[in-house]
Design a protein around this motif. Sequence first.
Motif, short mmCIF file in Angstrom:
data_model
loop_
_atom_site.label_atom_id
_atom_site.label_comp_id
_atom_site.label_asym_id
_atom_site.label_seq_id
_atom_site.Cartn_x
_atom_site.Cartn_y
_atom_site.Cartn_z
N ASN A 38 116.56 -9.75 2.87
CA ASN A 38 115.69 -10.19 3.95
C ASN A 38 114.42 -10.83 3.39
O ASN A 38 113.37 -10.79 4.03
CB ASN A 38 115.34 -9.00 4.87
CG ASN A 38 114.69 -9.44 6.18
OD1 ASN A 38 114.97 -10.52 6.68
ND2 ASN A 38 113.82 -8.61 6.72
N PRO A 40 111.41 -6.99 10.30
CA PRO A 40 112.43 -6.08 9.77
C PRO A 40 113.80 -6.39 10.35
O PRO A 40 113.93 -6.82 11.49
CB PRO A 40 111.94 -4.69 10.24
CG PRO A 40 110.51 -4.87 10.62
CD PRO A 40 110.38 -6.29 11.09
N SER A 86 118.14 -4.91 10.25
CA SER A 86 118.99 -3.76 9.92
C SER A 86 120.44 -4.21 9.92
O SER A 86 120.90 -4.84 10.88
CB SER A 86 118.79 -2.64 10.95
OG SER A 86 119.52 -1.50 10.59
N GLU A 121 119.95 0.99 13.42
CA GLU A 121 118.81 0.73 14.30
C GLU A 121 119.00 1.33 15.68
O GLU A 121 118.02 1.66 16.35
CB GLU A 121 118.58 -0.78 14.41
CG GLU A 121 117.22 -1.12 14.99
CD GLU A 121 116.82 -2.56 14.71
OE1 GLU A 121 117.14 -3.43 15.53
OE2 GLU A 121 116.21 -2.81 13.66
N SER A 137 116.17 5.37 9.30
CA SER A 137 115.06 4.45 9.03
C SER A 137 115.08 3.89 7.62
O SER A 137 114.51 2.83 7.36
CB SER A 137 113.72 5.16 9.29
OG SER A 137 113.59 6.29 8.43
N GLN A 188 112.80 -4.30 5.22
CA GLN A 188 111.51 -4.88 5.60
C GLN A 188 111.45 -6.36 5.24
O GLN A 188 112.17 -6.83 4.35
CB GLN A 188 110.38 -4.11 4.90
CG GLN A 188 110.28 -2.66 5.31
CD GLN A 188 110.09 -2.48 6.80
OE1 GLN A 188 109.32 -3.22 7.44
NE2 GLN A 188 110.79 -1.52 7.38
N SER A 215 111.83 -8.52 1.54
CA SER A 215 112.42 -7.59 0.58
C SER A 215 113.93 -7.56 0.71
O SER A 215 114.51 -8.20 1.59
CB SER A 215 111.86 -6.17 0.79
OG SER A 215 112.30 -5.64 2.03
#
Length: 267
Positions: A164, A170, A172, A210, A232, A237, A240
Motif C-alpha cells: 500500500n 489504510p 485491508s 476489516e 487490526s 497503513q 507501507s
Amino acid sequence: MSAPAPTTTFTPKYQRPGSYWTPGFVERGVINLTIRAYAEGNKSWAALRLASLKMLALCQDTTKLYPLVFRSEIGNLVQNVAREGDILIKPITAQDPAFEASIQLTSPDPRRYFETKQTLTVGLPQNSTTGLDFATGGGLDYAASGGGLDFGPAGAIGILTVDNTAGTAPTSPELTLTGPLTTPSLSVPGGSITYNASLATGEFLVINPEDPSALLGGTASRGYLVNPAKWSAFVVQPGSSLSIGLSHSGPSTDLGTLTASYSPAFW
C-alpha cells in the motif's frame, strides 16, 4: 473532488481554556453529481424524455451498493455508493432541448480504490528438494564449464506481501485460505489469525479483517472458530507494506494456499 470529514469531537474543559480532543474516524463519503443531457434538434424530445426517466431510475435498489468509477491519470478509481435523497430534474435553456439532473450519492466506505484489484497466492513453506551434490559427476566442480556451486531451487517460503505504498488511506486485504490445511494460521509482526479447524481439499475460508468476518465457502460464518484474531494487525497503513505468513499444524507437504486480494486505498 473532496475528502470526507473526520468524526473528531472537542469537549470544552471545565473552567479552563481549551478543549479535550477525542480523535475519531472518517465520515461516510458524500458525492453530489450534476448531469446535463442534450437532444439534437426538436425531433429528439422523445429521446430526451426517455433519458430523464432512465435518470430517475439510477441506484434505486436500496439493498445493494453501486460502483462509481472515477477516471484519472493514475488509473480508474472506484467507490461503492448508494443513492441518498431525491433525484431532481429540471429543464434548462439551451440551443437544443435539454435538462439538468442533480443526484446525491453516499459511500459508506469513504475510500477510493483502484478498479482492478491485485491478487497474490502463496503455498505453505516447503523445504528444497535439492542442494549441493558432492558425488554425482565427480564432486564439486569449480571450473567455468561446470558453473561452480549449485544449491538447487529454493523451497516456498509461505509469505506474501501486500503493498500500500502508493496509497494515502489504510487498506485491508481479503484473505482466502484453501485446503488442505489443518488449523491454519496467518502471521504478521503485530499479531495473528488462527482458524481452529481443518479445510479439506477444495474447501476455502474467506477472511476479511476489516469487517471482521470469516466465511466458510464465502457464505457460512465461522468467526467462532477464529482465535486468536488480531484483526487490526492486518490493516495496511498508507505508504507501507505488510508481509503475511502462512503456516499450519499438518504436514509441510500439504498443498494448501493463501490468496490475498487487495487494492491501495486513497481518500
